[in-house]
Design an enzyme around this catalytic site. Structure first.
Site, PDB file in Angstrom:
ATOM      1  N   ASP A 314      28.095 -10.493 -19.692  1.00 40.95           N
ATOM      2  CA  ASP A 314      27.097 -10.098 -19.260  1.00 40.95           C
ATOM      3  C   ASP A 314      25.849 -11.337 -18.351  1.00 40.95           C
ATOM      4  O   ASP A 314      26.675 -12.775 -19.028  1.00 40.95           O
ATOM      5  CB  ASP A 314      26.273  -9.507 -20.251  1.00 40.95           C
ATOM      6  CG  ASP A 314      25.304  -8.454 -19.774  1.00 40.95           C
ATOM      7  OD1 ASP A 314      25.166  -8.119 -18.215  1.00 40.95           O
ATOM      8  OD2 ASP A 314      25.244  -7.250 -19.829  1.00 40.95           O
TER       9      ASP A 314
HETATM   10  C1  BGC Z   1      22.599  -5.182 -18.019  1.00 41.77           C
HETATM   11  C2  BGC Z   1      23.493  -5.339 -17.710  1.00 41.77           C
HETATM   12  C3  BGC Z   1      23.618  -5.519 -16.019  1.00 41.77           C
HETATM   13  C4  BGC Z   1      23.357  -6.785 -16.288  1.00 41.77           C
HETATM   14  C5  BGC Z   1      23.618  -7.170 -14.717  1.00 41.77           C
HETATM   15  C6  BGC Z   1      22.301  -7.183 -18.224  1.00 41.77           C
HETATM   16  O1  BGC Z   1      20.779  -7.532 -18.291  1.00 41.77           O
HETATM   17  O2  BGC Z   1      22.781  -5.602 -19.360  1.00 41.77           O
HETATM   18  O3  BGC Z   1      24.128  -3.672 -18.437  1.00 41.77           O
HETATM   19  O4  BGC Z   1      24.774  -5.181 -15.369  1.00 41.77           O
HETATM   20  O5  BGC Z   1      21.949  -6.890 -16.455  1.00 41.77           O
HETATM   21  O6  BGC Z   1      22.167  -6.791 -13.892  1.00 41.77           O
END
Ligand code: BGC
Length: 759
Positions: A314
């Site tokens: 993530d």
């Molecule tokens: C979130 C994810 C998301 C990713 C990309 C992160 O901060 O936890 O759910 O897919 O960002 O935007």
């Protein structure tokens, strides 16, 4: 002594994983194997730098003119940065949007420029894999069809709608040039405080698994190289949704048995449905950040669950192993931990050091070459699976159905079915269209609050990116009964009352006050709260209006069930919508005025008090109350609750036998008759709950084991049959293995009960 205990614990954990491993069959998929073979061939021609590049994912901001943390408008790609990122560093994947949503034309320019550059200039010529959060429709493309967020979708209890939403989203995501969608969220929503609850399918494992599975089928179909399909990304694996504090990205403590029984199944169902990618949980579970935990990333995800696709980190999470989690001294050590634990692709996302440091780690022998090969192979296989080599982007003009009437009507239906009528005293609803109505409250006139986060911008709070023509609740009511019959006064912001006397005076002149309360938009950490009750200003608004004697209809728009005890007491009717999307305003008005018969049911337990946040499938011992009674479960509304304008009568609960064996082919047929006894057609969700009466692990009071949504015309009746085997009633036992124990099981369908036994 302490050391010995830890060793023993580790042994138990390891043994239990081994036992669980033996239950999983490898996924058989010919297409996948062919693509993997092609990827292997390509891999054998790549250098270390090429492979590491494929494992790197950067945010688009890094490719744009200007400061990546503060991009200028219009966002423009920077030739020099393209060269550095794609050619020098061989970066294989780009994500996200620079600041805000783009038009399809802008996406076309961005994606085709990146792909052209990658194919023509990169030494390997391997196309870029672009990924985006398209979580309720392709929410970063201006003018796209916007659906309810997942919690709203779950309120429909209609998995067929999830599949249709998936198909439309996939189509419109590809229509924006993007083949990879960071959706669905399969974290189980068992803590009402968690700010990402609205991104989940709610608290129940069975409901969430069914909705998730259908959404994935909608996204991926049976061939992700199809120009109308995308790769899904299950997130956030695993244990993210139940931090002890209830706040985003704080530690979770989840016993192994509980993790297996409540957190794994939604992901397992998705893996079994063929999901291509998974995103890893940012949090730490039981003291270990998931990004550096091989027990979760390898033993659980790969060996036990049989997942074969790409595991992407993530946002910035490898770096956070240093700055937040403090399990690594520096970024380089963190990269070693994460890649060795099982991360295939690093969502870095702004720092270009990752590929350089990972190369050093390989050269120093910290990260083995076969780990790099494994990760790069998975990424390349995915690129073949998505057809990127044949078609790095499809012609934009082929997507004539983008935001078509047909797509909109699916989103409208999903919004309508997501609305839950929670209370309707003296049948005050539906309202008559000749009534004079006061509309007030902080959520009455905003499209942003209907859509929630990930809409136009990350926080979903910029009205500049709202869809043209979509209606707020106020606008939908005005167009239904005529502007002359509606007065609008905001009354209160989220947390401050505004000229309350004016609202009180106005409400006396109207037949009904529709008071729209709830939450403003938020995404991730920004939505963490210290207090479950809605702010006092919203209580005051409802209570002051109610004191005038004018009937009050409350519309709740929120992403989690905020406590509203006195609001409930002061209202005559309540309708809830969990971020229903662009068609939410119309859907709410349709329900208020009876043009749609509500059929939504709560996918969560709605708490009455801030310190009583039990889920419906709590344990019997959770019921102990201060007065020594066993009545502590007293929610505002139960999981599965939702009223209709018609009356459904349940009868003839019938079991075809009362003994079931442990054999999986042996099934008990449970049938029930449902009749529409009211004056209008309606949809009903038949919910089958089963209680294990005695078990070696204290059993929950009941679990949802099956459901079905049906439509019944006036006077019509249908018999619904559920087929249940012993396996459907299994739980994770003392040895961390799924078991069904012999004994009595009690069935409940809408107040009708029966019992059967398992041998
Ligand atoms: C979130 C994810 C998301 C990713 C990309 C992160 O901060 O936890 O759910 O897919 O960002 O935007």
């Amino acid at each position: 002594m302490k050391q010995l205990t830890l060793l023993q614990l580790a042994l138990v954990w390891f043994m239990s994983l081994l036992l669980l491993t033996s239950c999983t069959e490898p996924v058989k998929n010919e297409q996948f194997s062919e693509n993997k073979e092609k990827a292997k061939k390509l891999l054998s021609s790549l250098t270390l730098e090429d492979k590491i590049g494929e494992m790197t994912q950067l945010a688009i901001d890094v490719l744009c003119v200007g400061n990546p943390y503060n991009l200028q408008d219009p966002v423009t790609l920077d030739e020099e940065k393209l060269k550095k990122v794609l050619v020098d560093l061989r970066v294989g994947s780009i994500l996200n949007v620079g600041g805000h949503a783009y038009s399809r034309e802008e996406w076309k320019l961005i994606i085709s420029t990146i792909q052209k550059y990658a194919i023509e200039e990169k030494p390997t010529g391997i196309p870029v894999l672009y990924g985006i959060d398209a979580v309720h429709g392709v929410n970063y493309t201006i003018g796209a069809t916007l659906f309810p967020q997942q919690l709203g979708l779950a309120s429909s209890w209609n998995p067929a709608l999830a599949r249709e939403m998936g198909a439309v989203t996939a189509y419109e995501t590809r229509a924006s040039g993007i083949p990879w969608d960071f959706s669905p969220v399969l974290d189980i929503g068992r803590d009402a405080r968690w700010p990402r609850l609205w991104e989940t399918f709610g608290e129940d494992v069975h409901l969430a698994s069914k909705m998730g599975e259908e959404l994935i089928i909608g996204y991926q179909g049976d061939n992700t190289a199809n120009p109308h399909k995308v790769a899904a990304c299950l997130k956030h694996f695993i244990g993210y949704s139940m931090p002890l504090t209830g706040k985003d990205r704080t530690p979770a403590w989840i016993p192994e048995r509980h993790l297996q029984e409540y957190f794994v199944p939604t992901f397992q169902a998705a893996v079994d449905a063929g999901a291509k990618t998974v995103m890893i949980c940012s949090g730490d579970v039981n003291g270990i950040p998931v990004h550096s935990n091989p027990l979760i990333l390898k033993d659980l995800l790969r060996d036990q669950m049989g997942f074969q696709g790409v595991a992407v980190s993530d946002w910035e999470d490898i770096g956070l192993l240093v700055s937040r989690h403090r399990v690594a001294q520096d970024f380089k050590e963190a990269i070693g931990l994460a890649v060795n634990a099982g991360i295939d692709m690093a969502m870095v996302p702004m720092d270009t050091e990752f590929p350089i440091l990972l190369k050093e780690l390989v050269e120093e022998g910290v990260v083995p070459m076969d780990r790099i090969d494994e990760a790069a192979l998975r990424v390349l296989t995915l690129k073949y699976e998505l057809g990127l080599f044949e078609n790095p982007f499809y012609p934009f003009e082929d997507y004539t159905e983008f935001n078509s009437e047909a797509h909109q009507s699916i989103a409208r239906e999903a919004a309508q079915e997501s609305v839950v009528m929670l209370k309707n005293e003296d049948d005050i609803l539906p309202l008559t269209k000749s009534a004079k109505i006061l509309v007030t409250g902080p959520t009455a006139h905003s499209l942003n609050v209907l859509n929630g986060g990930w809409t136009g911008v990350w926080q979903g709070n910029d009205p500049n990116y709202s869809t043209d023509g979509a209606k707020t609740i106020l606008e939908a009511i005005q167009s239904k009964i005529g502007g002359e019959n509606v007065t609008y006064l905001e009354g209160a912001s989220y947390d401050e009352v505004e000229d309350i006397q004016q609202v009180v005076t106005a409400s006396k002149r109207h037949d009904i006050a529709v008071v729209c309360v709830g939450e403003m938009t938020y995404t991730e950490i920004v939505g963490s709260i210290d207090e479950m009750r809605l702010p006092a200003a919203q209580f005051e608004l409802v209570e002051r209006i109610s004191a005038t004697g004018t009937p009050v209809v409350v519309v709740l728009v929120e992403g989690r069930p905020r406590v509203i005890t006195e609001i409930e007491e002061a209202s005559d009717a309540i309708v809830a919508a969990f971020l229903p999307g662009d068609f939410g305003g119309e859907a709410i008005a349709d329900v208020l005025f009876g043009d749609v018969n509500p059929s939504g049911k709560l996918p969560i337990t709605y708490p009455r008090f801030s310190n009583s946040l039990l889920t419906y499938d709590h344990k019997g011992t959770d019921l102990v109350k201060q007065d020594f009674s066993m009545n502590a479960f007293n929610p505002q509304w139960e999981f599965g609750h939702g009223l209709s304008y018609t009356e459904f009568i349940y009868s003839d609960l019938h079991l075809d036998k009362n003994k079931l064996s442990q054999n999986n082919d042996d099934k008990i047929q449970i049938s029930v008759n449902v009749r529409n006894n009211g004056k209008r057609a309606g949809k009903e969700v038949i919910q089958l709950f089963i209680s294990d009466m005695v078990a070696s692990i204290t059993p929950p009071v009941k679990r949802l084991r099956a459901f079905e949504k049906i439509n019944l015309e006036v006077g019509e009746s249908k018999t619904i049959t559920f087929s249940i085997s012993a396996k459907d009633l299994a739980f994770v036992g003392i040895e961390n293995k799924w078991i069904t124990e012999p004994g009595a099981f009690e069935i409940e369908i809408s107040g009708l009960n029966d019992v059967f036994e398992i041998d």
